[in-house]
Design a protein around this motif. Structure first.
Motif, PDB file in Angstrom:
ATOM      1  N   LEU A  78      23.829  11.884 -14.728  1.00  0.00           N
ATOM      2  CA  LEU A  78      23.075  12.626 -15.721  1.00  0.00           C
ATOM      3  C   LEU A  78      21.600  12.704 -15.330  1.00  0.00           C
ATOM      4  CD1 LEU A  78      25.717  11.872 -17.339  1.00  0.00           C
ATOM      5  CD2 LEU A  78      24.285  11.916 -19.392  1.00  0.00           C
ATOM      6  N   THR A  79      21.179  11.732 -14.520  1.00  0.00           N
ATOM      7  CA  THR A  79      19.806  11.686 -14.019  1.00  0.00           C
ATOM      8  C   THR A  79      19.700  12.265 -12.616  1.00  0.00           C
ATOM      9  OG1 THR A  79      19.181   9.797 -15.396  1.00  0.00           O
ATOM     10  CG2 THR A  79      17.960  10.089 -13.338  1.00  0.00           C
ATOM     11  N   THR A  81      21.295  14.705 -11.268  1.00  0.00           N
ATOM     12  CA  THR A  81      21.492  16.156 -11.185  1.00  0.00           C
ATOM     13  C   THR A  81      20.176  16.913 -11.110  1.00  0.00           C
ATOM     14  OG1 THR A  81      22.390  18.069 -12.354  1.00  0.00           O
ATOM     15  CG2 THR A  81      21.581  16.287 -13.708  1.00  0.00           C
ATOM     16  N   THR A 181      25.953   5.358 -20.079  1.00  0.00           N
ATOM     17  CA  THR A 181      27.011   6.353 -20.267  1.00  0.00           C
ATOM     18  C   THR A 181      28.318   5.924 -19.627  1.00  0.00           C
ATOM     19  OG1 THR A 181      25.467   8.198 -20.522  1.00  0.00           O
ATOM     20  CG2 THR A 181      27.676   8.724 -19.717  1.00  0.00           C
ATOM     21  N   TYR A 270      28.128  16.116 -20.299  1.00  0.00           N
ATOM     22  CA  TYR A 270      26.799  16.394 -19.763  1.00  0.00           C
ATOM     23  C   TYR A 270      25.973  17.182 -20.775  1.00  0.00           C
ATOM     24  CZ  TYR A 270      28.596  15.038 -15.160  1.00  0.00           C
ATOM     25  OH  TYR A 270      29.140  14.347 -14.115  1.00  0.00           O
ATOM     26  N   TYR A 290      19.416  19.476 -21.640  1.00  0.00           N
ATOM     27  CA  TYR A 290      18.525  19.177 -20.513  1.00  0.00           C
ATOM     28  C   TYR A 290      17.136  19.760 -20.744  1.00  0.00           C
ATOM     29  CZ  TYR A 290      21.561  16.708 -17.272  1.00  0.00           C
ATOM     30  OH  TYR A 290      22.342  15.750 -16.667  1.00  0.00           O
TER      31      TYR A 290
END
Length: 650
Positions: A78-79, A81, A181, A270, A290
């Motif tokens: 998640l970080t 990307t 997560t 996501y 995001y």
């Protein structure tokens, strides 16, 4: 969400205590046993005592060579990307009513790094777009603390864990940290997670870096996991309070009533992207996860700079800090006070301030200046839709030139934070699923952490030089203009979107294909040579005959020299098809495979392509299968990858 901070008073067990504004979502309900009441706001509240602690960490880090205009990203995919901050690093933000953030955004772009350290679509490496050694697919807090089996050369012991390596390599003043997560999938009890996260905080502080802890977003993909989010967020909140480090409450931002689907993508795992960019800070954009994370990240960094770095006034209403950690460190306590520190003038940042990662074999051919279509940093190709980050195999669609273009997308769990991309093209009347299955692309992707995208061609109502009548095929000669050819427009859109959504490395993008797909993979490489690192062809080649069926040569042997002396070798002249292959300049390296008894596309065409590449001093590997026909080997993707993986763009 408006620009004003919302402060919500929650009990750690999730009960609402007091608030003079809207309650928001009631999802934050937990079985956690803590009953301490803490104020919750999206952005950190840095009271006087916390400021004193953070400033001592900051000053110690600065004395040891850390850089105020640099931060690190620590976490899972998640970080890792590109959706998290790459658009800011590439100057693709739309500020809307947040124009006041422009100086903050610019400040954290002033220090630049070697281009090899980013996977961003623009190729620019700064704090926003930097590829982190401490963020990767499926990672947990504990994983970031595990020593490398073989440490990178610049991260010897005791810096031989991903976290310590990242902090030593990047020299940040702060680290944005989000774990939890994946941990909640293993256990409903966050105790072990909190212990690992506490060690992450300790290692970060020991490096003279301020840890900023983020809460995790909802899990809407699985009811069991979703029910555990609150307990894990409680653990994060409690640790931030106990350690007196900044808390960034991302979960709270996503539970603003204005958010769509709690800011989550349709996969429920996501966060989402909207408004045309993950850095679109418009009313529309900020309804997506995001976008909200990128906005609040900038706000967190700006607040940290204002209060701590610039020694501004502390926030009122902060904790009294009773019983909190208040130890003060100095430069002698900081892990890794090196003999030589990169000197960086933040106001006049150098082109490169960090040594590049050791690359694989880099393609030595100089990239052509190219057109806008052939420049990833300036590609303004128009398309709509967004690829979703779905683990494993999925069928997805982009809208390009007004046409819905389906494709098979495969994201292996083994991929890193900046994975390579292989685009695979099927033969006549096929589809993405077919070439993906028959080429063995999944095994290649899993074994080497490669993202694979295999689009479908269109059904063409008329024939072309390679097809006498209507069927499904890729558009090639004579329209080979990447600004007009609809299939080349699709390829450009895929490359842009894969970099934006999957963080693929723009130096490691490849095309492969079989038969008509081999012709198209070749066209992609020759028409976009500054963006394609290499290509693989199965039963393709260079055709100067009128059609592929104009030559029926078949032979026996394993080299072109052996074949060209045999009866039936054709003599053709005419325009290059599927498109012009230059005789000078950069031609991407090629893996060329063909059966010598192919009755549909003569092996002579692959030999002709090999000859042209040799004449242009381009690199190719020719693999001729003696007596084999028009066959796509089940190991083609892996065989091609063994060659292609040794080449990347400069």
């Amino acid at each position: 969400m408006t620009g004003a901070l919302r402060v919500v008073q929650w009990g750690l067990a999730g009960s609402l205590i007091v608030l003079g504004c809207s309650q928001g979502s009631s999802e934050h309900e937990s079985t956690a046993v803590q009953r301490v009441t803490v104020p919750r706001s999206v952005l950190p509240v840095i009271g006087a005592s916390m400021k004193s602690r953070l400033r001592s960490i900051y000053l110690a880090g600065q004395s040891a060579g850390n850089r105020a205009a640099v931060f690190s990203k620590v976490g899972d995919d998640l970080t890792a990307t590109g959706a998290f901050m790459d658009d800011l690093g590439c100057r693709d933000e739309t500020l809307g009513s947040y124009a006041a953030l422009a100086p903050t955004i610019d400040y954290f772009r002033t220090v630049t790094f070697a281009a090899s350290r980013t996977g961003a679509w623009c190729g620019t490496a700064n704090a926003y777009s930097l590829r982190s050694a401490a963020a990767d697919q499926g990672w947990t807090a504990a994983r970031s603390l595990v020593p490398y089996s073989t440490a990178p050369a610049d991260c010897p012991s005791p810096y031989n864990t991903p976290l310590r390596c990242e902090l030593r390599r990047t020299r940040p003043a702060a680290a944005l940290i989000m774990f939890g997560t994946y941990e909640l999938q293993a256990s409903a009890d966050p105790a072990s997670f909190r212990a690992s996260l506490a060690q992450v905080v300790t290692d970060t502080i020991n490096a003279g870096v301020i840890p900023v802890l983020s809460t995790i977003p909802p899990r809407r993909d699985n009811a069991t996991y979703g029910a555990r989010v609150a307990a894990y967020n409680d653990a994060i909140i409690a640790l931030a309070s106990a350690q007196q480090v900044p808390l960034w409450d991302y979960w709270l931002a996503l539970n603003d009533p204005s958010m769509l689907n709690q800011g989550m993508d349709s996969d429920g795992f996501y966060p989402s992207v909207g408004g045309g960019s993950a850095a679109a800070f418009t009313t529309t954009g900020l309804r997506y996860g995001y976008n909200q994370r990128n906005l609040t990240a900038v706000q967190v960094l700006g607040h940290l700079k204002s209060v701590v770095y610039d020694d501004g006034p502390a926030d009122s209403g902060g904790s009294s800090d009773a019983g909190a950690a208040t130890d003060v460190i100095d430069a002698s306590d900081v892990v890794d006070a090196p003999d030589v520190v990169d000197a960086v003038d933040v106001a006049d940042a150098p082109d490169v301030v960090d040594a590049p990662d050791a690359p694989d074999v880099v393609d030595a051919g100089a990239a052509d200046a190219g057109t806008a279509a052939d420049s990833g940093a300036t590609d303004d190709v128009s398309y709509t839709g967004s690829l979703r980050v779905l683990a494993g195999r999925s069928r997805q669609t982009l809208q390009v030139a007004g046409i819905a273009r389906p494709m098979t997308v495969y994201l292996p769990s083994s991929r890193g934070s900046a994975p390579p991309l292989v685009m695979a093209f099927h033969g006549t009347s096929g589809d993405g699923n077919q070439v993906f299955d028959e080429s063995g692309a999944q095994a290649m992707a899993n074994n080497h952490g490669v993202v694979v995208i295999a689009p479908d061609s269109q059904w063409m109502s008329g024939g072309d030089w390679d097809h006498p009548s209507e069927t499904g095929y890729w558009q090639t000669w004579p329209d080979v203009d990447p600004n007009h050819n609809v299939d080349l427009l699709l390829v450009r859109a895929i490359m842009v979107e894969a970099q934006r959504r999957f963080g693929v490395d723009p130096r490691r993008i490849y095309s492969i294909g079989h038969s008509n797909g081999a012709f198209f993979a070749q066209l992609v490489a020759t028409q976009l040579p500054s963006r394609i690192a290499g290509y693989g062809s199965s039963s393709g080649g260079l055709v100067q005959c009128a059609t592929t069926q104009s030559c029926h040569f078949q032979g026996r042997g394993t080299t072109c020299d052996a074949l060209r002396t045999q009866p039936g070798w054709c003599s053709c002249s005419g325009p290059d098809k599927p498109g012009p292959v230059p005789t000078s300049g950069r031609i991407p390296p090629a893996y060329l495979a063909h059966g010598t008894a192919d009755p549909m596309v003569s092996v002579q065409y692959t030999c002709a392509l090999s000859d042209r590449m040799r004449a242009a001093s381009a690199t190719s590997l020719v693999v001729l299968r003696d007596g084999d026909g028009h066959v796509l080997p089940s190991t083609f993707a892996s065989d091609a990858w063994a060659f292609l993986s040794t080449h990347r763009l400069p």
